[in-house]
Design an enzyme around this catalytic site. Structure first.
Site, PDB file in Angstrom:
ATOM      1  N   GLN A 168      -8.743  19.179 -20.015  1.00  0.00           N
ATOM      2  CA  GLN A 168      -7.363  19.107 -20.515  1.00  0.00           C
ATOM      3  C   GLN A 168      -6.554  18.432 -19.403  1.00  0.00           C
ATOM      4  O   GLN A 168      -6.229  19.072 -18.394  1.00  0.00           O
ATOM      5  CB  GLN A 168      -6.821  20.506 -20.806  1.00  0.00           C
ATOM      6  CG  GLN A 168      -7.762  21.402 -21.625  1.00  0.00           C
ATOM      7  CD  GLN A 168      -7.686  21.107 -23.115  1.00  0.00           C
ATOM      8  OE1 GLN A 168      -6.610  21.048 -23.708  1.00  0.00           O
ATOM      9  NE2 GLN A 168      -8.848  20.933 -23.735  1.00  0.00           N
ATOM     10  N   GLY A 182      -0.135  25.815 -28.362  1.00  0.00           N
ATOM     11  CA  GLY A 182      -1.377  25.199 -27.934  1.00  0.00           C
ATOM     12  C   GLY A 182      -1.194  23.799 -27.371  1.00  0.00           C
ATOM     13  O   GLY A 182      -0.093  23.237 -27.339  1.00  0.00           O
ATOM     14  N   HIS A 183      -2.315  23.204 -26.955  1.00  0.00           N
ATOM     15  CA  HIS A 183      -2.279  21.891 -26.320  1.00  0.00           C
ATOM     16  C   HIS A 183      -1.855  20.798 -27.317  1.00  0.00           C
ATOM     17  O   HIS A 183      -2.099  20.882 -28.504  1.00  0.00           O
ATOM     18  CB  HIS A 183      -3.624  21.548 -25.680  1.00  0.00           C
ATOM     19  CG  HIS A 183      -4.796  21.611 -26.604  1.00  0.00           C
ATOM     20  ND1 HIS A 183      -6.064  21.889 -26.174  1.00  0.00           N
ATOM     21  CD2 HIS A 183      -4.914  21.427 -27.945  1.00  0.00           C
ATOM     22  CE1 HIS A 183      -6.891  21.857 -27.187  1.00  0.00           C
ATOM     23  NE2 HIS A 183      -6.217  21.575 -28.271  1.00  0.00           N
ATOM     24  N   ASN A 184      -1.156  19.816 -26.777  1.00  0.00           N
ATOM     25  CA  ASN A 184      -0.708  18.626 -27.527  1.00  0.00           C
ATOM     26  C   ASN A 184       0.384  18.905 -28.554  1.00  0.00           C
ATOM     27  O   ASN A 184       0.720  18.028 -29.362  1.00  0.00           O
ATOM     28  CB  ASN A 184      -1.881  17.942 -28.243  1.00  0.00           C
ATOM     29  CG  ASN A 184      -2.990  17.523 -27.321  1.00  0.00           C
ATOM     30  OD1 ASN A 184      -2.784  17.341 -26.126  1.00  0.00           O
ATOM     31  ND2 ASN A 184      -4.187  17.385 -27.855  1.00  0.00           N
ATOM     32  N   SER A 238      -1.986  20.397 -31.368  1.00  0.00           N
ATOM     33  CA  SER A 238      -1.536  19.166 -32.028  1.00  0.00           C
ATOM     34  C   SER A 238      -0.598  19.392 -33.206  1.00  0.00           C
ATOM     35  O   SER A 238      -0.446  18.522 -34.063  1.00  0.00           O
ATOM     36  CB  SER A 238      -2.740  18.322 -32.465  1.00  0.00           C
ATOM     37  OG  SER A 238      -3.528  17.966 -31.351  1.00  0.00           O
TER      38      SER A 238
END
EC number: 2.3.1.191
Length: 357
Positions: A214, A255-257, A275
């Site tokens: 990440q 979460g990520h993105n 995302s």
């Protein structure tokens, strides 16, 4: 009456000053020079307290209040008892918020230790850059190459990782941790916030579970407020971004993105999977979840305890599991309720019912 010793009262303000602040007007006969310095619920309020009324369910409580003034809409002003000043405003809740900000400005920020300067019990790496007026409380750690702007207050036990940048007039709560993050001005992080840890990214196959790197960042724009114990993961191959003036409650997982727009409101225990994209002005009720790669359009509202599996149009109001337009959701709930009423419930005798052979 509510004890407010953690937020001492100041000089207060007159009812006339309060009416001007809230863009309201005093009902005829009210003492414009009467001074108030406290906030209280209607049933606890005394002569120097301000209360507000926006729900007819509490009409009986309003009738008995001893408040020095009540912020109230014009349609309800006839319910205010004699001897209580009515401040007629367009939106009582918003007016009460304005009054609170004026009477107790210190309550807008996470509590600090009331210390100035940089504590000799904090660790600040020699390569870190702190502008004038930064406060660093005991046991805080400022890592290499970190940059912190003027007027920012770093709480006890907080950790600012290598290369992170924090803007001016921010408040970093006790034991918050910040890594791989760039933070704008006037940002508030409550105690226990976690920014920039890696997201949940793995590739599962025959040979087991392979962790994926990440390498993105977390970008927090100006005026954002993030509640206690909320976690925001850094991006995998692009940044996780929280837009200007967005407000995030306690115990939220992002979460990520993820990309969150400006002026969004995200209530406690919401989970945004990787995302997800939220437009500007989105509101999400508590304990709701949004699936990965879903887009929620500008101004959309998601009801509490909902599960969003697909894209939500701009301006829509959705709810339920899975989430759908609120009108459809209510129609389904009503249908199920009616079917349940019509279904015959078997009578049970001695552990057997009348359908047993």
């Amino acid at each position: 009456m509510t004890e407010t010793r953690f937020y001492p009262k100041g000089e207060g303000m007159t009812l006339a000053e309060l009416a001007a602040l809230c863009e309201g007007e005093l009902r005829d006969g009210a003492d414009a020079g009467h001074r108030v310095d406290g906030l209280a619920a209607l049933d606890d309020a005394g002569p120097r307290d301000i209360g507000f009324f926006d729900n007819n369910r509490y009409a009986a409580v309003l009738a008995e209040t001893r408040a020095g003034g009540v912020l109230i809409a014009r349609r309800s002003v006839h319910l205010v008892p004699p001897g209580v000043a009515a401040l007629v405003v367009r939106d009582p809740g918003r007016a009460f918020a304005l009054a609170g900000r004026a009477l107790f400005p210190d309550a807008l920020l996470p509590t600090g230790l009331e210390l100035g300067g940089i504590s000799d019990r904090a660790f600040v790496d020699p390569s870190a850059v702190l502008e004038e007026g930064v406060i660093v409380e005991p046991q805080a750690v400022i890592g290499p190459r970190a940059v912190i702007g003027r007027g920012t207050h770093v709480g006890a036990g907080a950790v600012i990782g290598p290369g992170c940048q924090i803007g001016r007039d921010c408040r970093i709560g006790w034991h918050a941790s910040i890594q791989h993050a760039l933070i704008g001005d006037r940002v508030i992080l409550h105690p226990g916030v976690r920014l920039g840890q890696d997201g949940f990214g793995y590739s599962a196959g025959r040979d087991g579970i392979l962790k994926m790197v990440q390498i993105g960042r977390v970008i927090i724009q100006d005026g954002v407020e993030i509640g206690a114990n909320t976690t925001i993961d850094r991006g995998a191959i692009r940044d996780t971004v929280i837009g200007e003036n967005t407000k995030i409650d306690n115990q939220v997982q992002i979460g990520h993105n993820v990309r969150v727009g400006r002026n969004c409101m995200i209530v406690a225990q919401v989970a945004l999977a990787g995302s997800v994209t939220l437009g500007d002005g989105v509101a999400i009720g508590g304990q709701s979840a949004v699936n990965n790669h879903v887009t929620v359009g500008d101004g959309a509202q998601i009801a509490a305890i909902s599960s969003v599996a697909g894209d939500v149009p701009a301006g829509a109001r959705w709810g339920g599991v899975p989430a759908k337009p609120v009108r459809d959701w209510f129609r389904e709930v009503t249908w199920v309720s009616e079917m349940a009423k019509q279904r015959r419930v078997p009578e049970v005798r001695h552990g057997r019912d009348d359908n047993d052979a």
